[in-house]
Write a protein that holds these residues in place. Structure first.
Motif, PDB file in Angstrom:
ATOM      1  N   GLY A 648       0.784  -1.235   0.000  1.00 15.71           N
ATOM      2  CA  GLY A 648       0.000   0.000   0.000  1.00 15.71           C
ATOM      3  C   GLY A 648       0.807   1.270   0.000  1.00 15.71           C
ATOM      4  N   VAL A 649       2.127   1.164  -0.263  1.00 17.74           N
ATOM      5  CA  VAL A 649       2.935   2.373  -0.435  1.00 17.74           C
ATOM      6  C   VAL A 649       3.440   2.387  -1.870  1.00 17.74           C
ATOM      7  N   LYS A 650       4.135   3.461  -2.239  1.00 14.65           N
ATOM      8  CA  LYS A 650       4.546   3.625  -3.645  1.00 14.65           C
ATOM      9  C   LYS A 650       5.378   2.446  -4.150  1.00 14.65           C
ATOM     10  N   GLU A 651       6.317   1.994  -3.308  1.00 18.22           N
ATOM     11  CA  GLU A 651       7.219   0.927  -3.733  1.00 18.22           C
ATOM     12  C   GLU A 651       6.748  -0.419  -3.179  1.00 18.22           C
ATOM     13  N   ASP A 652       6.824  -1.454  -4.011  1.00 17.84           N
ATOM     14  CA  ASP A 652       6.576  -2.800  -3.501  1.00 17.84           C
ATOM     15  C   ASP A 652       7.761  -3.213  -2.635  1.00 17.84           C
ATOM     16  N   GLY A 653       7.475  -3.900  -1.535  1.00 17.09           N
ATOM     17  CA  GLY A 653       8.547  -4.415  -0.673  1.00 17.09           C
ATOM     18  C   GLY A 653       9.030  -5.760  -1.183  1.00 17.09           C
ATOM     19  N   LEU A 654      10.269  -6.114  -0.817  1.00 15.16           N
ATOM     20  CA  LEU A 654      10.836  -7.410  -1.223  1.00 15.16           C
ATOM     21  C   LEU A 654      10.957  -8.329  -0.017  1.00 15.16           C
ATOM     22  N   VAL A 655      10.372  -9.523  -0.145  1.00  8.77           N
ATOM     23  CA  VAL A 655      10.645 -10.596   0.816  1.00  8.77           C
ATOM     24  C   VAL A 655      11.702 -11.469   0.158  1.00  8.77           C
ATOM     25  N   HIS A 656      12.946 -11.374   0.642  1.00  9.85           N
ATOM     26  CA  HIS A 656      14.031 -12.191   0.080  1.00  9.85           C
ATOM     27  C   HIS A 656      13.729 -13.657   0.368  1.00  9.85           C
ATOM     28  N   ILE A 657      14.214 -14.544  -0.488  1.00 11.54           N
ATOM     29  CA  ILE A 657      13.950 -15.983  -0.330  1.00 11.54           C
ATOM     30  C   ILE A 657      14.287 -16.480   1.087  1.00 11.54           C
ATOM     31  N   SER A 658      15.325 -15.866   1.681  1.00 11.52           N
ATOM     32  CA  SER A 658      15.745 -16.294   3.038  1.00 11.52           C
ATOM     33  C   SER A 658      14.760 -15.853   4.121  1.00 11.52           C
ATOM     34  N   GLU A 659      13.839 -14.933   3.758  1.00 11.44           N
ATOM     35  CA  GLU A 659      12.872 -14.416   4.740  1.00 11.44           C
ATOM     36  C   GLU A 659      11.448 -14.911   4.475  1.00 11.44           C
ATOM     37  N   LEU A 660      11.315 -15.837   3.526  1.00 14.08           N
ATOM     38  CA  LEU A 660       9.975 -16.314   3.181  1.00 14.08           C
ATOM     39  C   LEU A 660       9.452 -17.372   4.144  1.00 14.08           C
ATOM     40  N   SER A 661      10.368 -18.135   4.732  1.00 13.83           N
ATOM     41  CA  SER A 661       9.926 -19.260   5.556  1.00 13.83           C
ATOM     42  C   SER A 661      10.973 -19.594   6.611  1.00 13.83           C
ATOM     43  N   ASP A 662      10.508 -20.232   7.680  1.00 14.81           N
ATOM     44  CA  ASP A 662      11.446 -20.685   8.726  1.00 14.81           C
ATOM     45  C   ASP A 662      12.211 -21.922   8.265  1.00 14.81           C
ATOM     46  N   ARG A 663      11.656 -22.628   7.281  1.00 10.18           N
ATOM     47  CA  ARG A 663      12.364 -23.814   6.764  1.00 10.18           C
ATOM     48  C   ARG A 663      13.125 -23.450   5.485  1.00 10.18           C
ATOM     49  N   PHE A 664      14.073 -24.295   5.104  1.00 13.05           N
ATOM     50  CA  PHE A 664      14.850 -24.049   3.886  1.00 13.05           C
ATOM     51  C   PHE A 664      13.971 -24.308   2.661  1.00 13.05           C
ATOM     52  N   ILE A 665      13.997 -23.389   1.699  1.00 14.85           N
ATOM     53  CA  ILE A 665      13.273 -23.605   0.440  1.00 14.85           C
ATOM     54  C   ILE A 665      14.209 -23.338  -0.727  1.00 14.85           C
ATOM     55  N   LYS A 666      14.007 -24.070  -1.830  1.00 18.76           N
ATOM     56  CA  LYS A 666      14.852 -23.903  -3.012  1.00 18.76           C
ATOM     57  C   LYS A 666      14.375 -22.744  -3.876  1.00 18.76           C
ATOM     58  N   HIS A 667      13.055 -22.509  -3.865  1.00 18.65           N
ATOM     59  CA  HIS A 667      12.497 -21.456  -4.727  1.00 18.65           C
ATOM     60  C   HIS A 667      11.274 -20.854  -4.051  1.00 18.65           C
ATOM     61  N   PRO A 668      11.078 -19.530  -4.210  1.00 22.45           N
ATOM     62  CA  PRO A 668       9.916 -18.875  -3.590  1.00 22.45           C
ATOM     63  C   PRO A 668       8.571 -19.501  -3.964  1.00 22.45           C
ATOM     64  N   LYS A 669       8.518 -20.146  -5.158  1.00 24.74           N
ATOM     65  CA  LYS A 669       7.241 -20.728  -5.618  1.00 24.74           C
ATOM     66  C   LYS A 669       6.733 -21.815  -4.668  1.00 24.74           C
ATOM     67  N   GLU A 670       7.628 -22.354  -3.805  1.00 26.11           N
ATOM     68  CA  GLU A 670       7.194 -23.353  -2.821  1.00 26.11           C
ATOM     69  C   GLU A 670       6.287 -22.744  -1.758  1.00 26.11           C
ATOM     70  N   ILE A 671       6.380 -21.415  -1.576  1.00 28.18           N
ATOM     71  CA  ILE A 671       5.681 -20.741  -0.477  1.00 28.18           C
ATOM     72  C   ILE A 671       4.575 -19.818  -0.968  1.00 28.18           C
ATOM     73  N   VAL A 672       4.850 -19.062  -2.046  1.00 31.89           N
ATOM     74  CA  VAL A 672       3.905 -18.008  -2.459  1.00 31.89           C
ATOM     75  C   VAL A 672       3.612 -18.053  -3.954  1.00 31.89           C
ATOM     76  N   LYS A 673       2.498 -17.404  -4.310  1.00 37.70           N
ATOM     77  CA  LYS A 673       2.164 -17.211  -5.721  1.00 37.70           C
ATOM     78  C   LYS A 673       1.516 -15.841  -5.873  1.00 37.70           C
ATOM     79  N   ILE A 674       1.502 -15.329  -7.087  1.00 38.89           N
ATOM     80  CA  ILE A 674       0.913 -14.014  -7.361  1.00 38.89           C
ATOM     81  C   ILE A 674      -0.542 -13.991  -6.896  1.00 38.89           C
ATOM     82  N   GLY A 675      -0.912 -12.880  -6.268  1.00 43.19           N
ATOM     83  CA  GLY A 675      -2.292 -12.718  -5.804  1.00 43.19           C
ATOM     84  C   GLY A 675      -2.511 -13.163  -4.371  1.00 43.19           C
ATOM     85  N   ASP A 676      -1.543 -13.909  -3.795  1.00 46.47           N
ATOM     86  CA  ASP A 676      -1.687 -14.332  -2.389  1.00 46.47           C
ATOM     87  C   ASP A 676      -1.762 -13.117  -1.479  1.00 46.47           C
TER      88      ASP A 676
END
Length: 698
Positions: A648-676
């Protein structure tokens, strides 16, 4: 049978199901039809799995065809041995077959072919055998001097023989495989800046090296683009001297023979002039292909949720296509997407007519009973949003707004379709209409644009366009057929993605509708020009008639199952044993379950079950944010290194892959998708650079 067994093993599926899927594809059935109406045969394979299976099937068939062709071509030269034939037959990739065929492939004129024309092949064999003494070698060497063939002295003869040896070494499949394996396991890809003083987005690659085995796909695409734009020079470091020494140990039997120095020179020349450039090209091509495949997968994964976003029904929308100098184009559309009014306002630089803009927007909202405002996310988007949010604060009516992706809107505006739909409208107003309709029904509007222009990935212009189009068209097709299409309102753009329907047939359906009025029954499709029984079978179940003469025509029940559906209505299916009913009605359990679901909820839209988009009435600035603040946001894009979130601000924020989950993931697609819709915590804010770092951990 071998291909089927390979598919069973690779996809971990049952042989019977794979066999049935292959037969259905070979019969010309579409993937959506097979996935939806042939579940018993395939073991309920998903459309995405059938699509992957189909692609792999084509590759394996091409592989077998290439093996037969190469065996035939070598046999015609009289050079096919049982050992070579066996090697070709057990090859698992087209690249391996090409390596084996390389020594026998007809060549353009090379230094080696010219030397062979001069009759120097025998001398090359003598040097390679390394079994001749000095006296005999000098005697033999003289016999190859022939002025008519332009071999004027011993040096000419030796040079030609070494050219032949260099090519023999370069064409050897075993040496090529050995070097490729060393390169992939121990080599580095290196980049350097063409002009190290020049400021550019590629600065991090001005002095860069990374192991070939671990370089990530998005970096491959980045350095490729840097090289294409002449900002970077790229090379492979695979430790040339070590490889040359290794080749020498494999080729040279004796260090004492008179031929050894010539053989050493031939090995060095064969590697540096022929082997290394060829292998460098091949490895870089392989890395690029792999990176492109992954990028296309990310595109596909991002596109599906974007297309499947729930429509916002029953709302009149005021749509704004923001801009600075030329102003913001405004269009008002009713709940069916029909254009009611349009204008241009100038709330941004340089005119900055903020009060006048608010007044015009308020009047339009009241006049047309607007419930929702759709703002494009391009240039001047957030500046426009601020004005809209301020205007809404003083409004009696309950109106919300949402930022909408405008990727491809300008392409639609100038397209033949856009011109046909609104022949008398300015291009930019057509863009505003598209931005409004994207909020009302994203799928129906986005199908009007080529999928690659929807902008849901990285490096789309650098990718293989044919492969990208094929993959994304498949995603659109799956989405359209999952949702179903209203036969009486669908545009040709939407209809052409329905299983079995071509662009030509889609246009014919619309023409028939215009001439004869609304369809009352699915069966009427058989009256449409070029739409025969075969196409009807593929498409009928995906086309809906909400207010027709046959209630089942407004469901995804296929006409071939209408009798079963009618019989089912006479059974207490809610309390009965599904297995028992399936035997009584002679229908498979998966199909029976689908029919029951449709009868219980006719005309259901699977998108209604998706999370609803966040509608806003106020706006925040980056200066309003504080570290550790927790906010709700919408995933706008998913890339290899993380996900971008609209908070809701001018710039979109970035969730780096290392901050997406408490567990190890190979790719962000394991956790999120567009529109979530996600909950995020702010972990860092850089106001000067407009960067917001977010976390979803915990």
């Amino acid at each position: 049978m071998k291909i089927l067994e390979t598919l069973v093993k690779e996809f971990n599926l049952k042989l019977k199901n794979v066999q049935n899927a292959v037969e259905l594809l070979d019969e010309g059935n579409t993937i959506p039809f097979i996935a939806r109406y042939r579940k018993e045969q395939t073991g309920e394979m998903k459309d995405t799995v059938i699509r992957e299976l189909s692609n792999r099937l084509n590759y394996l068939r091409n592989l077998e065809s290439r093996k037969e062709e190469v065996i035939r071509l070598i046999d015609e030269q009289g050079k096919l041995t049982e050992g070579l034939k066996e090697e070709i037959l057990k090859s698992e990739s087209l690249q391996r077959i090409d390596d084996l065929y390389r020594p026998y492939r007809p060549k353009r004129r090379t230094r080696a072919t010219i030397a062979k024309e001069k009759g120097l092949e025998g001398l090359a064999d003598i040097i390679l055998n390394q079994e001749i003494d000095e006296k005999e070698f000098k005697e033999v060497l003289i016999t190859y001097i022939d002025e008519e063939k332009e071999v004027y002295d011993e040096d000419d003869a030796l040079a030609g023989a070494m050219d032949i040896i260099a090519e023999i070494i370069s064409d050897d499949a075993a040496y090529r495989t050995l070097i490729k394996n060393i390169a992939k396991s121990k080599g580095f890809i290196e980049a350097e800046g063409v002009d190290r003083n020049e400021r550019s987005v590629y600065e991090m690659y001005y002095d860069y090296k990374e192991p070939i085995k671990s370089i990530v796909n998005h970096r491959i695409l980045a350095i490729n683009r840097g090289e294409k734009e002449k900002k970077l020079k790229i090379s492979l470091n695979i430790f040339d001297e070590d490889i040359i020494n290794l080749l020498k140990t494999k080729i040279i039997k004796s260090s004492e023979n008179i031929t050894t120095p010539y053989l050493e020179l031939a090995v060095e020349d064969g590697y540096k002039r022929l082997l290394y450039p060829s292998i460098e090209r091949e490895i870089r091509n392989n890395l690029t292909e792999k990176a492109e495949e992954e990028a296309i997968k990310v595109f596909s994964l991002n596109l599906k949720p974007l297309l499947m976003q729930p429509p916002i029904k029953g709302k009149n929308v005021l749509a704004i296509d923001p801009g600075f100098r030329t102003g913001c184009k405004v269009a008002v559309i009713d709940d069916t997407g029909r254009l009611l009014d349009y204008t241009t306002v100038y709330p941004t630089e340089p005119q900055k007519q903020i009060d006048k803009t608010k007044s015009i927007l308020k009047d339009l909202i009241k006049k047309y009973n607007v419930n929702l405002i759709s703002i494009g996310n391009g240039t001047a988007s957030r500046e426009t949003e601020l004005v809209v949010a301020e205007m809404l604060r003083g409004l009696e009516e309950n109106v919300s707004y949402m930022i909408v992706s405008e990727a491809g809107a300008s392409i639609y505006s100038a397209s033949e379709l856009g011109i046909k739909e609104f022949p008398n409208l300015d291009v930019s107003i057509r863009g505003a209409v598209s931005i409004g309709r994207r909020l009302q029904d994203p799928l129906s509007e986005l199908v009007k644009i080529e999928p690659r222009h929807i902008g849901v990935g990285q490096y789309q212009h650098d990718l293989n366009q044919a492969k990208l189009d094929e993959a994304l068209t498949g995603v659109v097709e799956d989405c359209v057929n999952t949702v179903g299409v209203d036969l009486n309102t669908a545009s040709p753009s939407l209809l052409k993605y329905v299983a079995g329907i071509t662009t030509r047939v889609a246009n014919n359906i619309v023409s028939y509708r215009e001439e004869n009025g609304k369809f009352r029954l699915r069966e009427e499709l058989l009256n449409v020009k070029n739409l025969g029984e075969k196409t009807y079978k593929q498409c009928a179940g995906f086309l809906r008639i909400p207010e027709g003469d046959e209630p089942l025509d407004n469901t995804s029940v296929h006409p071939e199952s209408y009798n079963i559906a009618r019989e089912l209505l006479n059974v207490d299916y809610q309390n009965a044993d599904v297995l028992k009913i399936s035997k009584e009605l002679k229908v498979g359990v998966p199909t029976l379950r689908d029919i029951i679901r449709e009868i219980e909820k006719p005309g259901r839209d699977p998108r209604d079950e998706m999370p609803k988009p966040i509608l806003r009435q106020d706006v925040m600035k980056i200066e309003d944010l504080k570290k550790d603040m927790i906010l709700n946001g919408t995933i706008r894009n998913v890339v290899d290194f993380g996900a971008f979130v609209d908070i809701g601000v001018k710039e979109d924020g970035l969730v780096h892959i290392s901050e997406l989950s408490d567990r190890f993931i190979k790719h962000p697609k394991e956790i999120v998708k567009i529109g979530d819709i996600v909950k995020v915590k702010i972990i860092d804010i850089d106001i000067n650079r407009g960067r917001i770092s977010l976390s979803m951990k915990g």
